[in-house]
Structures are given as C-alpha cells and as structure tokens.
Design an enzyme around this catalytic site. Structure first.
Site, PDB file in Angstrom:
ATOM      1  N   ASP A  84       0.832  -1.181   0.000  1.00 45.57           N
ATOM      2  CA  ASP A  84       0.000   0.000   0.000  1.00 45.57           C
ATOM      3  C   ASP A  84       0.876   1.244   0.000  1.00 45.57           C
ATOM      4  O   ASP A  84       2.058   1.194   0.354  1.00 45.57           O
ATOM      5  CB  ASP A  84      -0.899  -0.008   1.239  1.00 45.57           C
ATOM      6  CG  ASP A  84      -2.029   0.994   1.136  1.00 45.57           C
ATOM      7  OD1 ASP A  84      -2.270   1.490   0.018  1.00 45.57           O
ATOM      8  OD2 ASP A  84      -2.666   1.286   2.168  1.00 45.57           O
ATOM      9  N   TYR A 139       6.392  -9.546   7.310  1.00 43.08           N
ATOM     10  CA  TYR A 139       6.462  -8.097   7.441  1.00 43.08           C
ATOM     11  C   TYR A 139       7.061  -7.756   8.804  1.00 43.08           C
ATOM     12  O   TYR A 139       6.931  -8.531   9.763  1.00 43.08           O
ATOM     13  CB  TYR A 139       5.072  -7.467   7.369  1.00 43.08           C
ATOM     14  CG  TYR A 139       4.475  -7.367   5.985  1.00 43.08           C
ATOM     15  CD1 TYR A 139       4.482  -6.167   5.281  1.00 43.08           C
ATOM     16  CD2 TYR A 139       3.864  -8.465   5.379  1.00 43.08           C
ATOM     17  CE1 TYR A 139       3.915  -6.063   4.021  1.00 43.08           C
ATOM     18  CE2 TYR A 139       3.302  -8.382   4.117  1.00 43.08           C
ATOM     19  CZ  TYR A 139       3.327  -7.165   3.438  1.00 43.08           C
ATOM     20  OH  TYR A 139       2.774  -7.082   2.190  1.00 43.08           O
TER      21      TYR A 139
END
Length: 365
Positions: A84, A139
């Site tokens: 994103d 992540y």
C-alpha cells in the site's frame, strides 16, 4: 509525505542467449532478481513508481525490448506482493522474462537511481509466477515504544523505556493472532461471511527494543500466508490499544466474530515487507540440480545494510519530523471498542455490508 522502500527478486528460466541476439521477439528467459529500493511516494500519478524505474532500466540495459516495457504482460511481469502507499519493502520479489546478457546485474543497476538496487538474480522453472508460488510473507513494523506506554502518560514521552513486563504482555497478545482467524474487522469492505476474510498467521512477536537518536524503538514481526489491505496495521493497532488501556483484552477474540468491531489502524510509516517465502517451491525444485532455492541467504547481509542505511533512518527521521505515531495515539480515545455494527451505524460511521467486499488476494498492506 509518505515513504516507501523495497527489495525485489526477479525469476528466469530457459537457454542463455548470446550477446547481441535479438531475433526472437519473445523473451526466452525468466529470472528472479532481488532488488532493494527506497522511495518517497506521495501517491500521485505524476510521480514514477519503483516499477517504472525498474522497467526503464531493463530496457536501457538491453534486457528486454522497448515494446515489452510499454506492455508488461509481454514479459510476464509479476510482483510477489503488493504494498500500500506509504509502506516500505526490503524483501520484494518480481518475476519476468529477460535476455540473459553478460554482467546483467551490473548493467541494470547502472541505469537505476542510487536508491534502487538489484541484489540478486536466479534461474527458476518455466512458467514461474512469483505471486502464485509464494507460500508466505513476512512483514516487520518499526514503532517507537512509547506507543505501549499507559494512556495516563504523555502521548509522546521520549523518556519512556519498554519494561520486560510490558514486552511480555505485548508478545502474549501478539501470539493470540497465530493460527487461522476471521480478519474481516481488520480490513475494509469485507464481511464476516466471506471465506477470503479467513487468514492464517504463522507467527507474530515483538523483538527487544533499541535506542536511536535518544528515542526507543522496537520491531514487530509477523509471518502469514497472505494479508489483506490494512490487516497488519490494524493487528498492531488493536494490540497497542489494549496495552495502553483503551480496550479490554476480550476485544481481541471478539474481533474475530461476526459482529463489527472498531479496530484502529496504526500508521503505515513503520510497515516493511521484509521477506517472501517459497518453501514448497524450494522443496520441489531447490535441489534438483538445475535450479537454486529461492531463499536469498547470500543477499541477507546486503538487505540488512540497506535497511540500516535507508529504511530505518527514514522511518525514524520521518517519525521525529511528522510525529505520525504520536498523532495517531491521540485518536485512540475516540474509538468505541464495545460498539457493534448497529451502534456504529447509529453514529453515522460507515459499516461495510456483511456480504459485500473486494476480493484482494495478495498482500496489499
């Protein structure tokens, strides 16, 4: 201004072309290339993306014909994970067909800006697709530890230091995410009845804190099969809200139920795509004598150096300048962690339809 930094790999298979051979309009090779890149991205179409710079370098270095740069489908271009706006990446992988020219990495890098670097390239099987072959993504989320300070303390107390007891509480809560849960409350436009809202988390934990520029930070790591838009940021946000005392621990399990729960979304600044995993591919092809395992062990030192040189300093510097975490923490008191979809609708809040929603398969956080 948001910050994005990435690392990529490209994949390739086939016979090596001789330098200068360009007779076949169809590329014969697909290579996995490991790229590190850093970019400030303001989310406007007038600014070039990392992929724009990468494709331009591939054309200028003679790895792909110019018309393939204009239509990326012709070179079977596929990124392993989407990120994103404002989210960084240190372990991205992309696959595409390229001509295997001599000194390919050096030539591509010579046409890239200094904040983008290809770190590795490997041969893969024919028809390799980096997104479909990926088993899991890891992540990390870098945040100042004052995010875990009790709500009665100053919202940005730079003298705060994370105690062993609080770190233990944080890790106990993060461990609750392990396994398969319905994360419809951790993304937008996805209802509790949608099968794609169920996601599998392999691990999630917070590492020991460290001090940079007088401010203490910690890194949260999470490994999962795939993630939805904003899912990780909301997973972090809800744990922060619980540790600070704004939300009861019971809201964590309730958020996996069918009712709508108000889950706060932590800032995107600290989120970094760290690694993508190809474990099943490696088991089948990694030791077949023709292909290398896609584990990028040899590049780990380069990736760590890139994070220390570009990603972490930028996150820390931007946090100090823009105070995104402190500003977000000040909004936590307005959240109603006992609100259901009905009460939220009564206050005019937008509540997604239980049956509606987008399909977002890949990592979009």
């Amino acid at each position: 201004m948001s910050v994005a930094a990435h690392t990529c790999n490209l994949s390739a298979s086939g016979q090596k072309n001789q330098p200068g051979q360009r007779g076949d309009p169809h590329l014969q090779n697909i290579k996995p290339v490991f790229v590190s890149f850093f970019q400030r991205n303001v989310g406007s179409s007038q600014f070039k993306t990392i992929e724009d710079d990468l494709v331009s370098a591939l054309v200028r270095s003679g790895c792909i014909p110019e018309n393939h740069g204009e239509d990326m489908r012709k070179m079977s271009f596929q990124r392993c994970a989407r990120t994103d706006k404002g989210v960084s990446a240190a372990g991205q992988v992309v696959s595409l067909k390229v001509w295997l020219i001599d000194n390919i990495l050096e030539k591509i890098n010579s046409h890239l800006p200094s904040h983008i670097r290809i770190l590795g390239l490997k041969r893969v099987t024919g028809g390799f697709n980096s997104k479909n072959r990926c088993d899991a993504r890891t992540y990390c989320y870098l945040l100042p530890t004052f995010a875990f300070a009790h709500k009665d303390r100053d919202v940005q107390d730079e003298t705060y230091r994370l105690s062993a007891e609080t770190l233990q509480q944080v890790n106990r809560l993060l461990a609750c995410y392990k396994g398969t849960h319905n994360f419809h409350n951790f993304t937008s436009q996805k209802g509790p009845q949608e099968p794609s809202a169920r996601r599998y988390i392999l691990e999630m934990y917070c590492e020991e804190p460290f001090v940079r520029e007088g401010l203490e930070f910690a890194v949260i790591r999470v490994k999962g099969q795939s993630f939805m838009m904003h899912q990780i940021r909301k997973m972090v946000g809800l744990v922060v809200a619980i540790v600070k005392g704004y939300a009861p621990e019971s809201v964590l399990e309730r958020s996996w139920g069918t009712e709508k729960v108000d889950v706060p979304k932590a800032p995107g600044l600290g989120l970094v795509l760290e690694r993508v995993h190809f474990e099943k591919y490696n088991q089948r092809f990694g030791n077949d004598g023709l292909h290398e395992p896609l584990d990028w062990v040899q590049e780990e030192g380069k990736v760590a150096a890139f994070k220390e040189e570009h990603i972490y300093p930028t996150i820390i510097g931007t946090e100090r300048d823009e105070r995104s975490m402190a500003q977000w923490l000040s909004t936590l008191p307005v959240h109603n962690f006992s609100a259901t979809a009905l009460t939220a609708a009564g206050t005019g809040a937008k509540v997604p339809s239980p049956l509606g929603g987008s399909e977002g398969d890949g990592d979009t956080d």
